[in-house]
Motif scaffolding. Sequence first.
Motif, PDB file in Angstrom:
ATOM      1  N   GLU A   1       0.815  -1.217   0.000  1.00 50.77           N
ATOM      2  CA  GLU A   1       0.000   0.000   0.000  1.00 50.77           C
ATOM      3  C   GLU A   1       0.848   1.267   0.000  1.00 50.77           C
ATOM      4  N   ARG A   2       2.085   1.172   0.493  1.00 50.81           N
ATOM      5  CA  ARG A   2       2.983   2.320   0.559  1.00 50.81           C
ATOM      6  C   ARG A   2       4.281   1.990  -0.145  1.00 50.81           C
ATOM      7  N   GLN A   3       4.965   3.030  -0.598  1.00 51.82           N
ATOM      8  CA  GLN A   3       6.258   2.896  -1.257  1.00 51.82           C
ATOM      9  C   GLN A   3       7.334   3.357  -0.278  1.00 51.82           C
ATOM     10  N   ALA A   4       8.359   2.545  -0.090  1.00 56.34           N
ATOM     11  CA  ALA A   4       9.420   2.875   0.857  1.00 56.34           C
ATOM     12  C   ALA A   4      10.378   3.902   0.269  1.00 56.34           C
ATOM     13  N   SER A   5      10.796   4.852   1.083  1.00 54.39           N
ATOM     14  CA  SER A   5      11.824   5.814   0.683  1.00 54.39           C
ATOM     15  C   SER A   5      13.178   5.125   0.746  1.00 54.39           C
ATOM     16  N   ILE A   6      14.208   5.779   0.204  1.00 53.52           N
ATOM     17  CA  ILE A   6      15.563   5.234   0.298  1.00 53.52           C
ATOM     18  C   ILE A   6      15.941   5.064   1.766  1.00 53.52           C
ATOM     19  N   GLY A   7      15.637   6.058   2.580  1.00 54.46           N
ATOM     20  CA  GLY A   7      15.961   5.977   4.003  1.00 54.46           C
ATOM     21  C   GLY A   7      15.284   4.796   4.675  1.00 54.46           C
ATOM     22  N   ALA A   8      14.006   4.582   4.366  1.00 58.89           N
ATOM     23  CA  ALA A   8      13.292   3.446   4.952  1.00 58.89           C
ATOM     24  C   ALA A   8      13.894   2.134   4.471  1.00 58.89           C
ATOM     25  N   LEU A   9      14.267   2.070   3.195  1.00 62.38           N
ATOM     26  CA  LEU A   9      14.890   0.838   2.678  1.00 62.38           C
ATOM     27  C   LEU A   9      16.210   0.548   3.388  1.00 62.38           C
ATOM     28  N   VAL A  10      17.005   1.582   3.632  1.00 62.91           N
ATOM     29  CA  VAL A  10      18.283   1.398   4.325  1.00 62.91           C
ATOM     30  C   VAL A  10      18.037   0.898   5.743  1.00 62.91           C
ATOM     31  N   ASP A  11      17.093   1.526   6.450  1.00 59.29           N
ATOM     32  CA  ASP A  11      16.790   1.100   7.817  1.00 59.29           C
ATOM     33  C   ASP A  11      16.250  -0.321   7.860  1.00 59.29           C
ATOM     34  N   LEU A  12      15.346  -0.646   6.941  1.00 57.79           N
ATOM     35  CA  LEU A  12      14.766  -1.993   6.915  1.00 57.79           C
ATOM     36  C   LEU A  12      15.807  -3.041   6.554  1.00 57.79           C
ATOM     37  N   ALA A  13      16.663  -2.724   5.603  1.00 60.05           N
ATOM     38  CA  ALA A  13      17.712  -3.674   5.227  1.00 60.05           C
ATOM     39  C   ALA A  13      18.613  -3.955   6.429  1.00 60.05           C
ATOM     40  N   ALA A  14      18.980  -2.918   7.167  1.00 65.08           N
ATOM     41  CA  ALA A  14      19.820  -3.108   8.355  1.00 65.08           C
ATOM     42  C   ALA A  14      19.086  -3.916   9.417  1.00 65.08           C
ATOM     43  N   ALA A  15      17.820  -3.586   9.653  1.00 71.34           N
ATOM     44  CA  ALA A  15      17.042  -4.289  10.674  1.00 71.34           C
ATOM     45  C   ALA A  15      16.846  -5.763  10.325  1.00 71.34           C
ATOM     46  N   LEU A  16      16.734  -6.070   9.033  1.00 74.14           N
ATOM     47  CA  LEU A  16      16.475  -7.441   8.585  1.00 74.14           C
ATOM     48  C   LEU A  16      17.744  -8.185   8.173  1.00 74.14           C
ATOM     49  N   SER A  17      18.886  -7.513   8.296  1.00 74.08           N
ATOM     50  CA  SER A  17      20.185  -8.096   7.911  1.00 74.08           C
ATOM     51  C   SER A  17      20.194  -8.576   6.468  1.00 74.08           C
ATOM     52  N   VAL A  18      19.623  -7.751   5.594  1.00 76.43           N
ATOM     53  CA  VAL A  18      19.663  -8.015   4.153  1.00 76.43           C
ATOM     54  C   VAL A  18      20.147  -6.738   3.473  1.00 76.43           C
ATOM     55  N   ARG A  19      20.449  -6.825   2.214  1.00 75.90           N
ATOM     56  CA  ARG A  19      20.881  -5.663   1.449  1.00 75.90           C
ATOM     57  C   ARG A  19      19.674  -4.988   0.815  1.00 75.90           C
ATOM     58  N   VAL A  20      19.786  -3.702   0.564  1.00 69.29           N
ATOM     59  CA  VAL A  20      18.731  -2.971  -0.143  1.00 69.29           C
ATOM     60  C   VAL A  20      18.457  -3.649  -1.485  1.00 69.29           C
TER      61      VAL A  20
END
Length: 190
Positions: A46-65
């Motif tokens: 439903e929402r599109q992630a910003s670059i900042g959100a992608l960076v934070d999520l990748a770090a939190a999930l231990s995956v790469r953007v």
Amino acid sequence: MTSVVDLDAVGPRLKSAREARGLTLDQVAELSGLSKAHLSRLESGERQASIGALVDLAAALSVRVSTILGEDGAGPELATFPVDVPRHSAGGLEIAVCSGFLNSGSIEALRVRVKPNRPGGVPAQHRGEEWLYVLSGTLQLEYDDVKYSIPAHTAVHFNAARPHRMTSRVVTEVLLVAATDQTDLARIRH
């Protein structure tokens, strides 16, 4: 070469990465600094992630953007990225991932093309630091409510937890390196 990020695929990738690590939405919200409701909307597409959100999520999930964007997450211990790697379009930006070797995760390097008169949107904020190098054009960087005009061949380094956003009056190419602090990520995982 440009490709459009399939929002319907980004959400399931986020959810799959979260579930693979045995994390709840609440835990990922705490790790990433994003709200549980926002995460739920991202996972549902439903929402599109910003670059900042992608960076934070990748770090939190231990995956790469790049994994969240649908690129192959496995690779050699030495990775090269030619100038013509596919770009993903999102929010007036064209993003080409240009980092990531096998099991890397503390920095993300992206080549970003900022389209002219890109709508500013809500400023990004995420954990860690950003280092930008303007390859061509002139970047209009709003940082902590102050506007800066950054000419080509100039580098900028800042605390990414402060509000920031990129716009431009002309096509501008930027090398963006985001480094995340992963020292507190393990405490919620167990």
